[in-house]
Design a protein around this motif. Sequence first.
Motif, PDB file in Angstrom:
ATOM      1  N   ILE A  10      11.547 -58.499 -16.221  1.00  0.00           N
ATOM      2  CA  ILE A  10      12.337 -59.232 -15.239  1.00  0.00           C
ATOM      3  C   ILE A  10      11.410 -60.101 -14.409  1.00  0.00           C
ATOM      4  CG2 ILE A  10      14.178 -57.504 -15.092  1.00  0.00           C
ATOM      5  CD1 ILE A  10      12.860 -56.663 -12.374  1.00  0.00           C
ATOM      6  N   GLN A  11      11.944 -61.182 -13.884  1.00  0.00           N
ATOM      7  CA  GLN A  11      11.163 -62.016 -12.976  1.00  0.00           C
ATOM      8  C   GLN A  11      10.983 -61.231 -11.667  1.00  0.00           C
ATOM      9  OE1 GLN A  11       8.909 -63.932 -11.894  1.00  0.00           O
ATOM     10  NE2 GLN A  11       9.698 -65.962 -12.464  1.00  0.00           N
ATOM     11  N   GLY A  12       9.728 -61.043 -11.269  1.00  0.00           N
ATOM     12  CA  GLY A  12       9.444 -60.214 -10.108  1.00  0.00           C
ATOM     13  C   GLY A  12       9.309 -60.971  -8.809  1.00  0.00           C
ATOM     14  N   GLU A  13       9.329 -62.317  -8.873  1.00  0.00           N
ATOM     15  CA  GLU A  13       9.083 -63.135  -7.679  1.00  0.00           C
ATOM     16  C   GLU A  13       9.975 -64.370  -7.697  1.00  0.00           C
ATOM     17  OE1 GLU A  13       4.242 -62.201  -7.953  1.00  0.00           O
ATOM     18  OE2 GLU A  13       5.013 -64.256  -8.169  1.00  0.00           O
ATOM     19  N   GLY A  14      10.115 -64.976  -6.515  1.00  0.00           N
ATOM     20  CA  GLY A  14      10.770 -66.281  -6.428  1.00  0.00           C
ATOM     21  C   GLY A  14      12.282 -66.227  -6.445  1.00  0.00           C
ATOM     22  N   ILE A  15      12.920 -67.371  -6.641  1.00  0.00           N
ATOM     23  CA  ILE A  15      14.373 -67.467  -6.497  1.00  0.00           C
ATOM     24  C   ILE A  15      15.132 -66.800  -7.634  1.00  0.00           C
ATOM     25  CG2 ILE A  15      14.203 -69.590  -5.139  1.00  0.00           C
ATOM     26  CD1 ILE A  15      15.283 -71.045  -7.658  1.00  0.00           C
ATOM     27  N   ASN A  16      14.497 -66.574  -8.777  1.00  0.00           N
ATOM     28  CA  ASN A  16      15.156 -65.916  -9.900  1.00  0.00           C
ATOM     29  C   ASN A  16      14.768 -64.447 -10.008  1.00  0.00           C
ATOM     30  OD1 ASN A  16      16.664 -68.114 -10.810  1.00  0.00           O
ATOM     31  ND2 ASN A  16      14.955 -68.915 -12.016  1.00  0.00           N
ATOM     32  N   ILE A  17      14.333 -63.871  -8.910  1.00  0.00           N
ATOM     33  CA  ILE A  17      13.883 -62.487  -8.901  1.00  0.00           C
ATOM     34  C   ILE A  17      14.967 -61.562  -9.470  1.00  0.00           C
ATOM     35  CG2 ILE A  17      14.694 -62.029  -6.553  1.00  0.00           C
ATOM     36  CD1 ILE A  17      12.045 -60.442  -6.160  1.00  0.00           C
ATOM     37  N   GLY A  18      14.548 -60.657 -10.348  1.00  0.00           N
ATOM     38  CA  GLY A  18      15.459 -59.716 -10.977  1.00  0.00           C
ATOM     39  C   GLY A  18      16.065 -60.197 -12.272  1.00  0.00           C
ATOM     40  N   THR A  19      15.852 -61.462 -12.621  1.00  0.00           N
ATOM     41  CA  THR A  19      16.425 -62.041 -13.840  1.00  0.00           C
ATOM     42  C   THR A  19      15.620 -61.638 -15.068  1.00  0.00           C
ATOM     43  OG1 THR A  19      17.174 -63.969 -12.584  1.00  0.00           O
ATOM     44  CG2 THR A  19      17.087 -64.186 -14.983  1.00  0.00           C
ATOM     45  N   PRO A  20      16.263 -61.142 -16.132  1.00  0.00           N
ATOM     46  CA  PRO A  20      15.533 -60.856 -17.375  1.00  0.00           C
ATOM     47  C   PRO A  20      14.904 -62.130 -17.927  1.00  0.00           C
ATOM     48  CG  PRO A  20      17.671 -59.777 -17.392  1.00  0.00           C
ATOM     49  CD  PRO A  20      17.673 -60.718 -16.213  1.00  0.00           C
ATOM     50  N   CYS A  21      13.634 -62.046 -18.290  1.00  0.00           N
ATOM     51  CA  CYS A  21      12.894 -63.213 -18.778  1.00  0.00           C
ATOM     52  C   CYS A  21      11.904 -62.794 -19.854  1.00  0.00           C
ATOM     53  CB  CYS A  21      12.095 -63.875 -17.650  1.00  0.00           C
ATOM     54  SG  CYS A  21      13.047 -64.441 -16.229  1.00  0.00           S
ATOM     55  N   VAL A  22      11.615 -63.735 -20.740  1.00  0.00           N
ATOM     56  CA  VAL A  22      10.506 -63.585 -21.672  1.00  0.00           C
ATOM     57  C   VAL A  22       9.323 -64.336 -21.077  1.00  0.00           C
ATOM     58  CG1 VAL A  22       9.673 -63.945 -24.016  1.00  0.00           C
ATOM     59  CG2 VAL A  22      12.101 -63.477 -23.616  1.00  0.00           C
ATOM     60  N   PHE A  23       8.190 -63.669 -20.982  1.00  0.00           N
ATOM     61  CA  PHE A  23       7.001 -64.258 -20.375  1.00  0.00           C
ATOM     62  C   PHE A  23       6.003 -64.655 -21.455  1.00  0.00           C
ATOM     63  CE2 PHE A  23       8.970 -61.895 -17.043  1.00  0.00           C
ATOM     64  CZ  PHE A  23       8.619 -62.516 -15.860  1.00  0.00           C
ATOM     65  N   LEU A  24       5.572 -65.902 -21.395  1.00  0.00           N
ATOM     66  CA  LEU A  24       4.484 -66.393 -22.237  1.00  0.00           C
ATOM     67  C   LEU A  24       3.321 -66.712 -21.313  1.00  0.00           C
ATOM     68  CD1 LEU A  24       3.067 -67.511 -24.749  1.00  0.00           C
ATOM     69  CD2 LEU A  24       4.387 -69.636 -24.479  1.00  0.00           C
ATOM     70  N   ARG A  25       2.328 -65.820 -21.321  1.00  0.00           N
ATOM     71  CA  ARG A  25       1.159 -66.021 -20.468  1.00  0.00           C
ATOM     72  C   ARG A  25       0.031 -66.640 -21.285  1.00  0.00           C
ATOM     73  NH1 ARG A  25       0.327 -63.934 -15.817  1.00  0.00           N
ATOM     74  NH2 ARG A  25       1.624 -62.061 -16.175  1.00  0.00           N
ATOM     75  N   LEU A  26      -0.332 -67.871 -20.912  1.00  0.00           N
ATOM     76  CA  LEU A  26      -1.415 -68.565 -21.597  1.00  0.00           C
ATOM     77  C   LEU A  26      -2.739 -68.302 -20.885  1.00  0.00           C
ATOM     78  CD1 LEU A  26       0.428 -71.926 -22.344  1.00  0.00           C
ATOM     79  CD2 LEU A  26       0.068 -69.991 -23.879  1.00  0.00           C
ATOM     80  N   ALA A  27      -3.819 -68.432 -21.623  1.00  0.00           N
ATOM     81  CA  ALA A  27      -5.142 -68.086 -21.104  1.00  0.00           C
ATOM     82  C   ALA A  27      -5.770 -69.226 -20.302  1.00  0.00           C
ATOM     83  CB  ALA A  27      -6.061 -67.698 -22.255  1.00  0.00           C
ATOM     84  N   TYR A  28      -6.760 -68.860 -19.510  1.00  0.00           N
ATOM     85  CA  TYR A  28      -7.631 -69.764 -18.746  1.00  0.00           C
ATOM     86  C   TYR A  28      -6.968 -70.261 -17.452  1.00  0.00           C
ATOM     87  CZ  TYR A  28      -9.278 -69.884 -23.569  1.00  0.00           C
ATOM     88  OH  TYR A  28      -9.639 -69.534 -24.839  1.00  0.00           O
ATOM     89  N   CYS A  29      -7.816 -70.530 -16.481  1.00  0.00           N
ATOM     90  CA  CYS A  29      -7.349 -71.055 -15.210  1.00  0.00           C
ATOM     91  C   CYS A  29      -8.442 -71.917 -14.588  1.00  0.00           C
ATOM     92  CB  CYS A  29      -6.981 -69.912 -14.253  1.00  0.00           C
ATOM     93  SG  CYS A  29      -6.100 -70.489 -12.769  1.00  0.00           S
ATOM     94  N   ASN A  30      -8.032 -72.952 -13.880  1.00  0.00           N
ATOM     95  CA  ASN A  30      -8.993 -73.837 -13.218  1.00  0.00           C
ATOM     96  C   ASN A  30      -9.304 -73.389 -11.791  1.00  0.00           C
ATOM     97  OD1 ASN A  30      -6.329 -74.513 -12.492  1.00  0.00           O
ATOM     98  ND2 ASN A  30      -6.945 -76.555 -11.842  1.00  0.00           N
ATOM     99  N   LEU A  31      -8.587 -72.351 -11.311  1.00  0.00           N
ATOM    100  CA  LEU A  31      -8.879 -71.749 -10.016  1.00  0.00           C
ATOM    101  C   LEU A  31      -9.161 -70.268 -10.213  1.00  0.00           C
ATOM    102  CD1 LEU A  31      -6.147 -73.302  -7.670  1.00  0.00           C
ATOM    103  CD2 LEU A  31      -8.487 -74.092  -8.039  1.00  0.00           C
ATOM    104  N   HIS A  32      -9.972 -69.704  -9.349  1.00  0.00           N
ATOM    105  CA  HIS A  32     -10.300 -68.281  -9.433  1.00  0.00           C
ATOM    106  C   HIS A  32     -10.031 -67.633  -8.085  1.00  0.00           C
ATOM    107  CE1 HIS A  32     -13.279 -69.317 -12.918  1.00  0.00           C
ATOM    108  NE2 HIS A  32     -12.007 -69.377 -13.292  1.00  0.00           N
ATOM    109  N   CYS A  33      -8.827 -67.089  -7.935  1.00  0.00           N
ATOM    110  CA  CYS A  33      -8.425 -66.506  -6.652  1.00  0.00           C
ATOM    111  C   CYS A  33      -8.989 -65.098  -6.489  1.00  0.00           C
ATOM    112  CB  CYS A  33      -6.907 -66.471  -6.551  1.00  0.00           C
ATOM    113  SG  CYS A  33      -6.142 -68.113  -6.611  1.00  0.00           S
ATOM    114  N   LEU A  34      -9.435 -64.797  -5.286  1.00  0.00           N
ATOM    115  CA  LEU A  34     -10.042 -63.499  -5.013  1.00  0.00           C
ATOM    116  C   LEU A  34      -9.077 -62.364  -5.288  1.00  0.00           C
ATOM    117  CD1 LEU A  34     -11.856 -64.327  -1.623  1.00  0.00           C
ATOM    118  CD2 LEU A  34     -12.902 -64.100  -3.885  1.00  0.00           C
ATOM    119  N   TRP A  35      -7.799 -62.558  -4.970  1.00  0.00           N
ATOM    120  CA  TRP A  35      -6.800 -61.496  -5.087  1.00  0.00           C
ATOM    121  C   TRP A  35      -5.956 -61.595  -6.357  1.00  0.00           C
ATOM    122  CZ3 TRP A  35      -3.124 -64.983  -5.359  1.00  0.00           C
ATOM    123  CH2 TRP A  35      -3.128 -66.074  -4.490  1.00  0.00           C
ATOM    124  N   CYS A  36      -6.333 -62.430  -7.294  1.00  0.00           N
ATOM    125  CA  CYS A  36      -5.546 -62.641  -8.512  1.00  0.00           C
ATOM    126  C   CYS A  36      -5.268 -61.314  -9.220  1.00  0.00           C
ATOM    127  CB  CYS A  36      -6.285 -63.593  -9.459  1.00  0.00           C
ATOM    128  SG  CYS A  36      -5.387 -63.916 -10.994  1.00  0.00           S
TER     129      CYS A  36
END
Length: 226
Positions: A10-36
């Motif tokens: 399910i979508q855990g954040e934002g306006i569609n929170i709770g909605t069943p979703c398929v997640f495609l997570r792609l690799a790499y990021c141009n930012l490196h957040c401390l709390w990521c």
Amino acid sequence: MDVSEIFYSIQGEGINIGTPCVFLRLAYCNLHCLWCDTKYAWDFSKKHDEIKTMNLETVYKTLTSFSCKHLVLTGGEPLLHFNKELFVLLSRLKAKGWYIEVETNGTILPALKFTKYIDQWNVSPKLKNSGNEKSLREIPQVLEFYSRLPKSYFKFVIDAQKDIAEVIELAKKYKIDSNKIILMPQSIEANELKMKSRWLIDLCKKYNYRFSPRLHIEIWGNKRKK
């Protein structure tokens, strides 16, 4: 394409929170957040076997194997992959009636040909609390683009009450409507999330911003949902 993971939840954040979703997570990021909380998608200092190189057809078959037609394209930073292969994937999914969300840090300008396939942009500009230099996390022409885009929402990760000053400044600078701004507490621990949520909700009420919990943390903790 270089894929970190594909999963159904399910979508855990934002306006569609709770909605069943398929997640495609792609690799790499141009930012490196401390709390990521998804460093496994870009931090390969210890290992690199998280990443799977998958061709278009394999990704398409995996996505369409679930009983859901709602895609969340995320990362890392998925706009690093906006190429011909991804364009074909999105066009095929839209032809089948899929709803497509993109999670982005708001530092990369998408090619206009992609925007017609995206139903919702979840833009998450990083604040000082992310540990990224301002010159890297705030790209004016990109934030101006998204602020004018009707189907975009701005999600800010708030670590301390003082962070609200940055949000107000960015909203004024880029003319972001308050009803498009979502504030979310920063934590990967359920009890801390609960405590931060209390004062963050008060800030949302004060400035007329939306509040978003982090359902996946509250339900599963800091664990990957498989």
